[in-house]
Design an enzyme around this catalytic site. Structure first.
Site, PDB file in Angstrom:
ATOM      1  N   HIS A 143      11.432  32.688 -33.730  1.00  0.00           N
ATOM      2  CA  HIS A 143      11.291  31.544 -34.646  1.00  0.00           C
ATOM      3  C   HIS A 143      12.628  31.271 -35.318  1.00  0.00           C
ATOM      4  O   HIS A 143      13.403  32.196 -35.585  1.00  0.00           O
ATOM      5  CB  HIS A 143      10.179  31.768 -35.686  1.00  0.00           C
ATOM      6  CG  HIS A 143      10.384  32.922 -36.614  1.00  0.00           C
ATOM      7  ND1 HIS A 143      11.139  32.839 -37.767  1.00  0.00           N
ATOM      8  CD2 HIS A 143       9.926  34.201 -36.581  1.00  0.00           C
ATOM      9  CE1 HIS A 143      11.128  34.001 -38.400  1.00  0.00           C
ATOM     10  NE2 HIS A 143      10.408  34.850 -37.699  1.00  0.00           N
ATOM     11  N   ASP A 171      12.816  29.253 -38.183  1.00  0.00           N
ATOM     12  CA  ASP A 171      12.676  29.066 -39.626  1.00  0.00           C
ATOM     13  C   ASP A 171      12.908  30.399 -40.327  1.00  0.00           C
ATOM     14  O   ASP A 171      12.768  31.471 -39.723  1.00  0.00           O
ATOM     15  CB  ASP A 171      11.308  28.493 -39.983  1.00  0.00           C
ATOM     16  CG  ASP A 171      10.172  29.491 -39.792  1.00  0.00           C
ATOM     17  OD1 ASP A 171      10.034  29.992 -38.662  1.00  0.00           O
ATOM     18  OD2 ASP A 171       9.446  29.779 -40.762  1.00  0.00           O
ATOM     19  N   ASP A 189      15.857  38.064 -38.670  1.00  0.00           N
ATOM     20  CA  ASP A 189      14.490  37.528 -38.704  1.00  0.00           C
ATOM     21  C   ASP A 189      14.515  36.007 -38.815  1.00  0.00           C
ATOM     22  O   ASP A 189      14.456  35.463 -39.897  1.00  0.00           O
ATOM     23  CB  ASP A 189      13.764  38.143 -39.899  1.00  0.00           C
ATOM     24  CG  ASP A 189      12.311  37.714 -40.020  1.00  0.00           C
ATOM     25  OD1 ASP A 189      11.707  37.373 -38.986  1.00  0.00           O
ATOM     26  OD2 ASP A 189      11.793  37.713 -41.141  1.00  0.00           O
ATOM     27  N   GLU A 222       7.007  29.893 -38.891  1.00  0.00           N
ATOM     28  CA  GLU A 222       6.360  31.206 -38.912  1.00  0.00           C
ATOM     29  C   GLU A 222       6.342  31.808 -40.309  1.00  0.00           C
ATOM     30  O   GLU A 222       5.346  32.386 -40.741  1.00  0.00           O
ATOM     31  CB  GLU A 222       7.079  32.150 -37.936  1.00  0.00           C
ATOM     32  CG  GLU A 222       6.340  33.460 -37.671  1.00  0.00           C
ATOM     33  CD  GLU A 222       6.623  34.552 -38.684  1.00  0.00           C
ATOM     34  OE1 GLU A 222       5.825  35.506 -38.786  1.00  0.00           O
ATOM     35  OE2 GLU A 222       7.653  34.446 -39.401  1.00  0.00           O
ATOM     36  N   GLU A 223       7.448  31.668 -41.039  1.00  0.00           N
ATOM     37  CA  GLU A 223       7.540  32.296 -42.348  1.00  0.00           C
ATOM     38  C   GLU A 223       6.599  31.654 -43.365  1.00  0.00           C
ATOM     39  O   GLU A 223       6.189  32.304 -44.331  1.00  0.00           O
ATOM     40  CB  GLU A 223       8.980  32.241 -42.868  1.00  0.00           C
ATOM     41  CG  GLU A 223       9.997  32.965 -42.008  1.00  0.00           C
ATOM     42  CD  GLU A 223       9.845  34.482 -42.028  1.00  0.00           C
ATOM     43  OE1 GLU A 223       8.872  34.987 -42.622  1.00  0.00           O
ATOM     44  OE2 GLU A 223      10.711  35.161 -41.441  1.00  0.00           O
TER      45      GLU A 223
END
Length: 454
Positions: A90, A92, A123, A156-157
């Site tokens: 991801h 984001d 991440d 996702e976050e």
């Protein structure tokens, strides 16, 4: 790391990888338009799409998902009859939190003490670069032996589920024989690890009302029910004296049988202050990977600065509940809601709103893909055997993909080892870890293709 042609190629590509990660980190791609411009996320999505096109991917698309964000998709065909592997990451990121606490700017990749610092470096923008490195190494050494689909999520976050909903509406899009989720991490820097379990989660907003308006604490205090005091008492009911999570009816005694997490290591990783006790009981692994955990994420109440001598009429909180594997999140939500209703004091008015949820995940570690990954990691990390761990966090997409493609094998790897400090200030990635995991992923694709031919 022993040098084989793939490892040599990845090593030669690391300067390019650093430049690309620097470009990607520069996008302030927090998928919350109240905090950051939507154009930053759109810019990151466009960068990812361009990178896939440059690698020869077909059908590269910016998918407009129901939550208002974009996921990026591409397909790279492999040899005829080869299996299909889906690679996930991801773009984001979490907000930087406290800009002043960053030693270097959050959105400027900075090398320091052998690590690369920046929001999303581990991440999970680094996860996308890992996929690119693996594929480039294979292309330089005889070609990619499998068909590859790549999906890079944009929210996702935030946990708003845009890609999950899109996948459910277009189930043919992400079909694959094996899925590699590049959003986990090694248990310890340099220790190759696949993550076999994830806790699910739910977010619940709580609001308590007791009065028609705030009252003078001298004239009414001691009799008028204080909403803030009621909220504090309610939140306290969610923990036993030792700090264990206590939700009525929700089991909290499961045991983790695999890799253990030494207490001293955990205290160091979590930066627990000297003399402060850890909460809960059982092993660290039990508490992190096999049991529920409640966290109060925020409270709506007056700040100390500017507070007045008042009995408060209303107060609120946002609660997170992490749900262990083997427990249905929908059932856990019902139990949590019932607990909150039962423990609200003084018959105060209570409002509950579920604002996010995801199911826990448990992989089949006996699948052929795990054998292929174990061999690949042992070669990429000489002298080390692949470990299998749990992870206390949640990746709701995993269960969506498992539900849509029950025959697909799924592995979780990534760059988020403890020193990466993901979600915190001064997030970083180890370039050595990026290099080794890229080699491992490339070798895995070779091993997996051979296992399917055999």
């Amino acid at each position: 790391m022993s040098q084989n042609p793939i490892a040599e190629t990845v090593a030669s590509l690391m300067p390019r990888a650093k430049q690309e990660l620097s470009e990607l980190v520069a996008f302030q791609s927090v998928a919350d338009w109240a905090q950051f411009p939507k154009s930053e996320s759109e810019g990151a999505a466009g960068w990812v799409a361009d990178a896939l096109r440059a690698e020869g991917f077909q059908n590269v698309s910016l998918l407009d998902t129901p939550d208002g964000t974009q996921s990026v998709y591409g397909f790279l065909p492999g040899p005829e009859g080869a299996p299909t592997v889906l690679l996930y990451a991801h773009y984001d990121v979490q907000p930087p939190l406290d800009d002043a606490a960053w030693i270097s700017p959050a959105f400027e990749l900075t090398e320091r003490d052998g690590r690369w610092y920046g929001r999303g470096a581990a991440d999970c923008k680094g996860g996308f670069i890992m996929h690119l490195l693996a594929l480039r190494a294979l292309k330089a050494n005889g070609g990619v032996p499998v068909s590859v689909k790549v999906i890079v999520e944009g929210s996702e976050e935030q946990g708003t589920g845009g890609l999950q909903q899109y996948a459910e509406a277009h189930p043919e899009l992400l079909t694959a024989d094996t899925i590699v989720i590049g959003d986990a991490g090694n248990f310890r820097l340099g220790l190759p690890t696949v993550t076999a379990t994830l806790r699910g989660m739910t977010l619940i907003k709580v609001k308590i009302d007791t009065l028609g308006g705030n009252l003078h604490s001298g004239m009414f205090g001691g009799v008028a029910p204080d909403a803030l005091a009621a909220l504090i008492r309610l939140l306290d009911s969610l923990r036993a004296a030792d700090g264990s999570t206590t939700v009525d009816g929700l089991a909290s005694d499961a045991v983790w049988e695999g890799l253990q997490y030494p207490e001293a290591d955990f205290r160091a990783d979590a930066r627990v202050l000297d003399g402060v006790e850890l909460i809960g009981e059982g092993t660290i692994a039990d508490r992190l990977w096999a049991r529920p955990a409640v966290t109060v994420l925020g409270i709506d109440c007056p700040p100390v600065v500017g507070a007045t001598p008042s009995v408060h009429a209303s107060a609120g909180a946002l609660i997170s509940l992490r749900v262990p594997p083997g427990v249905d999140t929908a059932e856990a939500i019902k139990l949590l809601e019932a607990h909150l209703v039962a423990h609200t004091p003084w018959q105060a008015h209570l409002e509950l709103e579920v604002v996010g949820q995801g199911q826990p995940f448990q992989a089949d570690t006996s699948s052929p893909a795990y054998a292929s990954m174990a061999a690949a990691m042992q070669e990429a990390y000489p002298g080390q055997e692949m470990q299998v761990s749990g992870m206390g966090g949640s990746i709701p997409l995993c269960n969506t993909l498992t539900s849509l493609y029950p025959e697909a094998e799924m592995l979780l790897i990534g760059l988020s080892e403890p020193e990466a400090q993901i979600h915190a200030v001064n997030e970083s990635v180890s370039p050595q870890e990026l290099e080794r995991l890229s080699v491992a992923e490339a070798l895995f694709l070779v091993n997996y293709a051979e296992s399917k031919r055999g």
